[in-house]
Design a protein around this motif. Structure first.
Motif, PDB file in Angstrom:
ATOM      1  N   GLU A 212      15.118  60.540  84.266  1.00 23.64           N
ATOM      2  CA  GLU A 212      14.324  61.436  83.836  1.00 23.64           C
ATOM      3  C   GLU A 212      12.996  60.945  82.962  1.00 23.64           C
ATOM      4  OE1 GLU A 212      16.507  63.969  81.277  1.00 23.64           O
ATOM      5  OE2 GLU A 212      17.699  64.903  83.019  1.00 23.64           O
ATOM      6  N   THR A 213      13.270  59.802  82.149  1.00 25.12           N
ATOM      7  CA  THR A 213      12.298  59.061  81.491  1.00 25.12           C
ATOM      8  C   THR A 213      11.707  58.327  82.141  1.00 25.12           C
ATOM      9  OG1 THR A 213      13.883  58.875  79.504  1.00 25.12           O
ATOM     10  CG2 THR A 213      11.675  57.595  79.574  1.00 25.12           C
ATOM     11  N   CYS A 214      11.909  57.863  83.586  1.00 27.53           N
ATOM     12  CA  CYS A 214      10.976  56.806  84.352  1.00 27.53           C
ATOM     13  C   CYS A 214      10.258  57.937  85.071  1.00 27.53           C
ATOM     14  CB  CYS A 214      11.990  56.293  85.284  1.00 27.53           C
ATOM     15  SG  CYS A 214      11.061  55.148  86.512  1.00 27.53           S
ATOM     16  N   PHE A 215      10.729  59.141  85.591  1.00 23.90           N
ATOM     17  CA  PHE A 215       9.838  60.126  86.050  1.00 23.90           C
ATOM     18  C   PHE A 215       8.626  60.590  85.238  1.00 23.90           C
ATOM     19  CE2 PHE A 215      13.198  60.752  89.507  1.00 23.90           C
ATOM     20  CZ  PHE A 215      12.407  60.505  90.730  1.00 23.90           C
TER      21      PHE A 215
ATOM     22  N   LYS B 243      25.390  59.920  81.955  1.00 23.80           N
ATOM     23  CA  LYS B 243      24.538  60.684  81.361  1.00 23.80           C
ATOM     24  C   LYS B 243      23.291  59.795  81.114  1.00 23.80           C
ATOM     25  CE  LYS B 243      27.468  64.241  79.215  1.00 23.80           C
ATOM     26  NZ  LYS B 243      27.927  64.660  78.083  1.00 23.80           N
ATOM     27  N   MET B 244      23.735  58.471  80.818  1.00 25.77           N
ATOM     28  CA  MET B 244      22.654  57.549  80.187  1.00 25.77           C
ATOM     29  C   MET B 244      21.667  57.491  81.442  1.00 25.77           C
ATOM     30  SD  MET B 244      24.929  55.111  77.689  1.00 25.77           S
ATOM     31  CE  MET B 244      23.994  53.680  78.255  1.00 25.77           C
ATOM     32  N   VAL B 245      22.326  56.755  82.482  1.00 29.76           N
ATOM     33  CA  VAL B 245      21.661  56.787  84.023  1.00 29.76           C
ATOM     34  C   VAL B 245      20.565  57.671  84.206  1.00 29.76           C
ATOM     35  CG1 VAL B 245      21.454  56.195  86.181  1.00 29.76           C
ATOM     36  CG2 VAL B 245      23.105  54.874  84.903  1.00 29.76           C
ATOM     37  N   ARG B 246      21.100  59.067  83.916  1.00 28.23           N
ATOM     38  CA  ARG B 246      20.238  60.312  84.153  1.00 28.23           C
ATOM     39  C   ARG B 246      19.206  60.450  83.450  1.00 28.23           C
ATOM     40  NH1 ARG B 246      23.727  64.868  84.005  1.00 28.23           N
ATOM     41  NH2 ARG B 246      23.676  64.733  81.750  1.00 28.23           N
ATOM     42  N   LYS B 247      19.565  60.349  82.214  1.00 31.23           N
ATOM     43  CA  LYS B 247      18.296  60.300  80.946  1.00 31.23           C
ATOM     44  C   LYS B 247      17.311  59.074  81.374  1.00 31.23           C
ATOM     45  CE  LYS B 247      16.537  61.642  77.160  1.00 31.23           C
ATOM     46  NZ  LYS B 247      15.958  63.064  77.228  1.00 31.23           N
TER      47      LYS B 247
ATOM     48  N   ASN C  38      15.320  52.485  92.254  1.00 34.97           N
ATOM     49  CA  ASN C  38      16.512  51.763  91.890  1.00 34.97           C
ATOM     50  C   ASN C  38      17.335  52.863  91.101  1.00 34.97           C
ATOM     51  OD1 ASN C  38      14.823  51.566  89.741  1.00 34.97           O
ATOM     52  ND2 ASN C  38      15.252  49.347  89.483  1.00 34.97           N
ATOM     53  N   LEU C  39      16.775  53.279  90.175  1.00 33.29           N
ATOM     54  CA  LEU C  39      17.658  54.258  89.234  1.00 33.29           C
ATOM     55  C   LEU C  39      18.206  55.290  89.830  1.00 33.29           C
ATOM     56  CD1 LEU C  39      15.371  54.423  85.846  1.00 33.29           C
ATOM     57  CD2 LEU C  39      17.984  53.217  86.178  1.00 33.29           C
ATOM     58  N   ALA C  40      17.630  55.925  90.894  1.00 33.14           N
ATOM     59  CA  ALA C  40      18.063  57.196  91.493  1.00 33.14           C
ATOM     60  C   ALA C  40      19.185  56.688  92.497  1.00 33.14           C
ATOM     61  CB  ALA C  40      16.708  57.718  92.389  1.00 33.14           C
ATOM     62  N   ASP C  41      19.098  55.359  93.200  1.00 34.40           N
ATOM     63  CA  ASP C  41      20.040  55.165  93.958  1.00 34.40           C
ATOM     64  C   ASP C  41      21.389  54.919  93.138  1.00 34.40           C
ATOM     65  OD1 ASP C  41      18.522  55.217  96.413  1.00 34.40           O
ATOM     66  OD2 ASP C  41      17.913  53.222  96.200  1.00 34.40           O
TER      67      ASP C  41
ATOM     68  N   TYR D 112      22.196  56.252  90.295  1.00 31.49           N
ATOM     69  CA  TYR D 112      22.671  57.402  89.909  1.00 31.49           C
ATOM     70  C   TYR D 112      23.280  58.290  90.971  1.00 31.49           C
ATOM     71  CZ  TYR D 112      22.655  62.218  88.029  1.00 31.49           C
ATOM     72  OH  TYR D 112      23.104  63.491  87.620  1.00 31.49           O
ATOM     73  N   MET D 113      22.795  58.159  92.085  1.00 33.75           N
ATOM     74  CA  MET D 113      23.575  58.761  93.245  1.00 33.75           C
ATOM     75  C   MET D 113      24.923  58.096  93.615  1.00 33.75           C
ATOM     76  SD  MET D 113      22.007  61.372  93.995  1.00 33.75           S
ATOM     77  CE  MET D 113      22.534  61.968  95.307  1.00 33.75           C
ATOM     78  N   ASP D 114      25.104  56.727  93.552  1.00 33.24           N
ATOM     79  CA  ASP D 114      25.943  56.046  93.789  1.00 33.24           C
ATOM     80  C   ASP D 114      27.351  56.221  92.690  1.00 33.24           C
ATOM     81  OD1 ASP D 114      25.002  54.799  95.901  1.00 33.24           O
ATOM     82  OD2 ASP D 114      24.485  53.047  95.023  1.00 33.24           O
ATOM     83  N   MET D 115      26.814  56.494  91.485  1.00 32.33           N
ATOM     84  CA  MET D 115      27.899  56.896  90.470  1.00 32.33           C
ATOM     85  C   MET D 115      28.300  58.243  90.430  1.00 32.33           C
ATOM     86  SD  MET D 115      25.704  55.113  87.316  1.00 32.33           S
ATOM     87  CE  MET D 115      27.114  55.162  86.058  1.00 32.33           C
ATOM     88  N   LEU D 116      27.760  59.259  90.973  1.00 34.65           N
ATOM     89  CA  LEU D 116      28.154  60.758  90.898  1.00 34.65           C
ATOM     90  C   LEU D 116      29.450  60.894  91.665  1.00 34.65           C
ATOM     91  CD1 LEU D 116      24.640  62.671  91.397  1.00 34.65           C
ATOM     92  CD2 LEU D 116      26.148  62.516  89.339  1.00 34.65           C
ATOM     93  N   PRO D 117      29.852  60.416  92.575  1.00 30.85           N
ATOM     94  CA  PRO D 117      31.213  60.708  93.018  1.00 30.85           C
ATOM     95  C   PRO D 117      32.357  60.173  92.399  1.00 30.85           C
ATOM     96  CG  PRO D 117      29.771  59.954  94.901  1.00 30.85           C
ATOM     97  CD  PRO D 117      29.203  59.814  93.693  1.00 30.85           C
TER      98      PRO D 117
END
Length: 96
Positions: free
Chosen positions: A53-56, A46-50, A69-72, A74-79
């Motif tokens: 969102e703030t970065c965007f 949740k913190m990485v997603r927030k 870098n944040l998107a990568d 986040y995508m690595d953490m999801l599974p």
């Protein structure tokens, strides 16, 4: 540490590998330990997603390049960082 502030007590980390399944206190402690670990991991996602969102929001149209870098991350953490509960692990434990 200042006076009047309680000291934080860390919960003991208990694994299903180390317990006797016939002892309900040990089983409950292992279940709670696994759930607490999973909740911490969910909060990390949740913190990485927030942050993403703030970065965007801050970078606007350049967000795709600036926030890569944040998107990568986040995508690595999801599974791996989702809450799964303890029943699947507990039922499939080979030591039972």
């Amino acid at each position: 540490m200042t006076e009047g502030r309680p000291k934080f007590q860390h919960a003991p980390e208990v694994s299903f590998d180390e317990i006797d399944y016939r002892n309900p206190q040990d089983l409950k402690a292992a279940q709670e330990s696994m759930l607490k670990e999973q909740f911490v991991r969910v909060e990390m996602v949740k913190m990485v997603r927030k942050a993403l969102e703030t970065c965007f929001k801050v970078n606007g149209p350049n967000g795709y390049e600036e926030c890569r870098n944040l998107a990568d991350k986040y995508m690595d953490m999801l599974p791996d960082y989702r809450a799964q509960g303890y029943l699947g692990y507990q039922r499939n434990d080979p030591t039972k």
